[in-house]
Design an enzyme around this catalytic site. Structure first.
Site, PDB file in Angstrom:
ATOM      1  N   SER A  98      -8.085 -23.797  13.525  1.00  0.00           N
ATOM      2  CA  SER A  98      -8.437 -22.387  13.461  1.00  0.00           C
ATOM      3  C   SER A  98      -9.680 -22.215  12.596  1.00  0.00           C
ATOM      4  O   SER A  98     -10.705 -22.846  12.859  1.00  0.00           O
ATOM      5  CB  SER A  98      -7.240 -21.572  12.949  1.00  0.00           C
ATOM      6  OG  SER A  98      -7.412 -20.199  13.222  1.00  0.00           O
ATOM      7  N   LYS A 113     -13.262 -24.522  12.532  1.00  0.00           N
ATOM      8  CA  LYS A 113     -14.678 -24.163  12.496  1.00  0.00           C
ATOM      9  C   LYS A 113     -15.375 -24.993  11.417  1.00  0.00           C
ATOM     10  O   LYS A 113     -16.471 -25.531  11.613  1.00  0.00           O
ATOM     11  CB  LYS A 113     -14.851 -22.678  12.176  1.00  0.00           C
ATOM     12  CG  LYS A 113     -14.114 -21.688  13.064  1.00  0.00           C
ATOM     13  CD  LYS A 113     -14.377 -20.251  12.616  1.00  0.00           C
ATOM     14  CE  LYS A 113     -13.315 -19.258  13.053  1.00  0.00           C
ATOM     15  NZ  LYS A 113     -13.167 -19.096  14.489  1.00  0.00           N
ATOM     16  N   GLN A 131     -12.823 -13.105  19.806  1.00  0.00           N
ATOM     17  CA  GLN A 131     -13.598 -12.993  18.574  1.00  0.00           C
ATOM     18  C   GLN A 131     -15.072 -13.188  18.904  1.00  0.00           C
ATOM     19  O   GLN A 131     -15.451 -14.137  19.585  1.00  0.00           O
ATOM     20  CB  GLN A 131     -13.136 -14.044  17.560  1.00  0.00           C
ATOM     21  CG  GLN A 131     -13.731 -13.870  16.181  1.00  0.00           C
ATOM     22  CD  GLN A 131     -13.105 -14.819  15.176  1.00  0.00           C
ATOM     23  OE1 GLN A 131     -12.900 -15.988  15.460  1.00  0.00           O
ATOM     24  NE2 GLN A 131     -12.792 -14.311  13.991  1.00  0.00           N
ATOM     25  N   GLU A 144     -15.287 -10.089   9.077  1.00  0.00           N
ATOM     26  CA  GLU A 144     -13.950 -10.586   8.751  1.00  0.00           C
ATOM     27  C   GLU A 144     -13.944 -11.468   7.522  1.00  0.00           C
ATOM     28  O   GLU A 144     -13.022 -11.409   6.702  1.00  0.00           O
ATOM     29  CB  GLU A 144     -13.374 -11.365   9.939  1.00  0.00           C
ATOM     30  CG  GLU A 144     -11.996 -11.934   9.680  1.00  0.00           C
ATOM     31  CD  GLU A 144     -11.451 -12.724  10.859  1.00  0.00           C
ATOM     32  OE1 GLU A 144     -10.428 -13.405  10.688  1.00  0.00           O
ATOM     33  OE2 GLU A 144     -12.041 -12.657  11.962  1.00  0.00           O
ATOM     34  N   TRP A 180      -7.899 -14.717  22.195  1.00  0.00           N
ATOM     35  CA  TRP A 180      -8.771 -14.501  21.041  1.00  0.00           C
ATOM     36  C   TRP A 180      -9.662 -15.711  20.762  1.00  0.00           C
ATOM     37  O   TRP A 180     -10.776 -15.578  20.249  1.00  0.00           O
ATOM     38  CB  TRP A 180      -7.891 -14.192  19.823  1.00  0.00           C
ATOM     39  CG  TRP A 180      -8.617 -13.907  18.546  1.00  0.00           C
ATOM     40  CD1 TRP A 180      -8.668 -14.688  17.429  1.00  0.00           C
ATOM     41  CD2 TRP A 180      -9.381 -12.733  18.241  1.00  0.00           C
ATOM     42  NE1 TRP A 180      -9.408 -14.083  16.452  1.00  0.00           N
ATOM     43  CE2 TRP A 180      -9.859 -12.874  16.926  1.00  0.00           C
ATOM     44  CE3 TRP A 180      -9.706 -11.579  18.963  1.00  0.00           C
ATOM     45  CZ2 TRP A 180     -10.648 -11.907  16.305  1.00  0.00           C
ATOM     46  CZ3 TRP A 180     -10.491 -10.613  18.342  1.00  0.00           C
ATOM     47  CH2 TRP A 180     -10.956 -10.782  17.035  1.00  0.00           C
ATOM     48  N   HIS A 238      -0.266 -21.424  18.227  1.00  0.00           N
ATOM     49  CA  HIS A 238      -1.548 -21.683  17.581  1.00  0.00           C
ATOM     50  C   HIS A 238      -1.381 -22.742  16.494  1.00  0.00           C
ATOM     51  O   HIS A 238      -0.510 -22.635  15.628  1.00  0.00           O
ATOM     52  CB  HIS A 238      -2.078 -20.382  16.979  1.00  0.00           C
ATOM     53  CG  HIS A 238      -3.441 -20.486  16.375  1.00  0.00           C
ATOM     54  ND1 HIS A 238      -4.482 -21.174  16.979  1.00  0.00           N
ATOM     55  CD2 HIS A 238      -3.955 -19.975  15.222  1.00  0.00           C
ATOM     56  CE1 HIS A 238      -5.563 -21.069  16.225  1.00  0.00           C
ATOM     57  NE2 HIS A 238      -5.267 -20.362  15.154  1.00  0.00           N
TER      58      HIS A 238
END
EC number: 3.1.1.117
Length: 393
Positions: free
Chosen positions: A205, A209, A251, A259, A303, A339
């Site tokens: 998640s 990144k 997103q 965010e 998302w 997830h």
């Protein structure tokens, strides 16, 4: 003063780049392109035709990503010291009269370590994919290095204690810097019994990144394993915007800058004009080439921008193809799980990449697959990729 391998590599390349007049501006004025930018065209419009050309082009891309979204890399620290004790590696870093120390817990394989040390995967916070029992796991508390609570946590964390809260380095750049310092410590601390030539990095998640950013920025990472990283990771900004325009709630760049502080504050001015970016995240992934990279995506979560991840990594794959190592880049995209929950059907590709890039085995890593479940949005390669893939010798 300890001179890290990364700094030596940068210095060595600087001499080559200078001889080639390799121009590496942080931004490019007047750029506009709604498709995915061409990896094989220099900023001045001339073509990339050789592997040597690619080294310069890679430096250009790195400068652009730092200039637009990740923030500049800080000066090298004056010293990095590692201390191994039991199942822990303590790293002390000094710069400008200041010092920080961060501790990293390690799970070792059983038995006697190889002479060169155990291969190791650095996991952001904790691993959410299964690491084989013959590979060590180092848990890196990246959120302590650069806080990621919200946009209000910008400039907070150990990295900023050292370089100042006004540093324009994003939280993800701070994390990547932390990975580099861990590798420095592994190199200089034989008692840690870890192999600095067999280092992987992973996260899921938001930490996925960060794992991709670390693999892109740190050339000593042998294997990069981002998991369900979505927008800001293995997805492309332009493609995620398109998915949103087609009705998917994904997103996007405009959402992500409000965010958290994963990207530099300067990125805010570009998120409503993505066509002005002379790069996208296919080029972030391309910075990892020719080293090992496989990313994992989950289409059950709209998302995460599934079409964007698939299309973006399809474009990145062209760089591996151009360099003659397409098998060094993989992509797996399935659904049917929560997830950051690992589905066992992906064990084969994960083990293959670990066996090849961390354990030195001669195995096939030909994995590039998707279930093509993109919430009704269609990936059309010709719409986004309007350039040819050369052979770079």
């Amino acid at each position: 003063m300890k001179l890290s391998a990364a700094l030596l590599a940068i210095a060595a390349f600087a001499n080559v780049a200078s001889a080639q007049d390799c121009d590496t501006p942080a931004t490019v004025s007047g750029y506009s392109n709604s498709a995915l930018p061409d990896p094989f065209t220099f900023n001045d419009g001339s073509p990339v035709t050789t592997a040597e050309d690619w080294e310069c082009r890679r430096s250009q891309i790195l400068a652009l990503i730092q200039g637009y979204e990740s923030g500049a890399a800080p000066p090298e620290p004056e010293s990095v010291t590692g201390t191994a004790s039991g199942n822990s590696l303590s790293v002390q870093v000094s710069y400008g009269g200041k010092s920080i120390t961060f501790n990293n817990s390690i799970t070792y394989p059983s038995g006697t370590a190889p002479a060169e040390g155990w291969p190791v995967i650095i996991a952001y916070e904790f691993p959410s994919l299964p690491i084989p029992s013959n590979v060590a796991t180092l848990s890196f508390q990246n959120s302590a290095m650069g806080k990621q609570d919200s946009t209000s946590s910008r400039g907070q964390g150990l990295f900023y204690d050292l370089y100042g809260s006004s540093s324009n380095a994003s939280a993800m750049t701070a994390w990547a810097w932390g990975v580099s310092r861990i590798i420095d410590a592994i190199e200089s601390t034989p008692d840690a019994k870890l192999n600095p030539a067999a280092v992987g990095v992973t996260g899921c998640s938001r930490n996925g990144k960060g794992a991709l950013m670390a693999g892109a920025l740190e050339p000593r990472v042998a294997l990069t394993l981002p998991q369900e990283s979505g927008s800001g990771g293995d997805a492309c900004w332009r493609l995620s915007r398109y998915e949103e325009q087609q009705g998917s709630q994904v997103q996007t760049a405009t959402e992500i800058v409000g965010e958290n502080c994963w990207f530099s504050a300067g990125f805010d001015q570009y998120v409503n004009n993505l066509d002005s970016l002379p790069y996208d995240h296919h080029l972030l992934a391309a910075l990892v080439a020719p080293r090992g990279l496989i990313s994992y995506a989950n289409t059950d979560y709209v998302w995460l921008s599934g079409m964007s991840s698939f299309g973006c990594m399809t474009a990145a794959h062209a760089v591996y193809e151009a360099l003659g190592v397409p098998e060094n880049h993989g992509f797996e995209q399935v659904g049917g799980h929560s997830h950051c929950q690992w589905p066992s059907q992906l064990d084969g590709s994960l083990n293959a990449f670990i066996n090849k890039f961390l354990l030195g085995q001669d195995v096939s890593t030909d994995y590039f697959e998707s279930n093509n479940q993109f919430n009704g949005v269609t990936w059309s390669e010709s719409q986004w990729i309007n350039w040819e893939t050369p052979t770079l010798n």
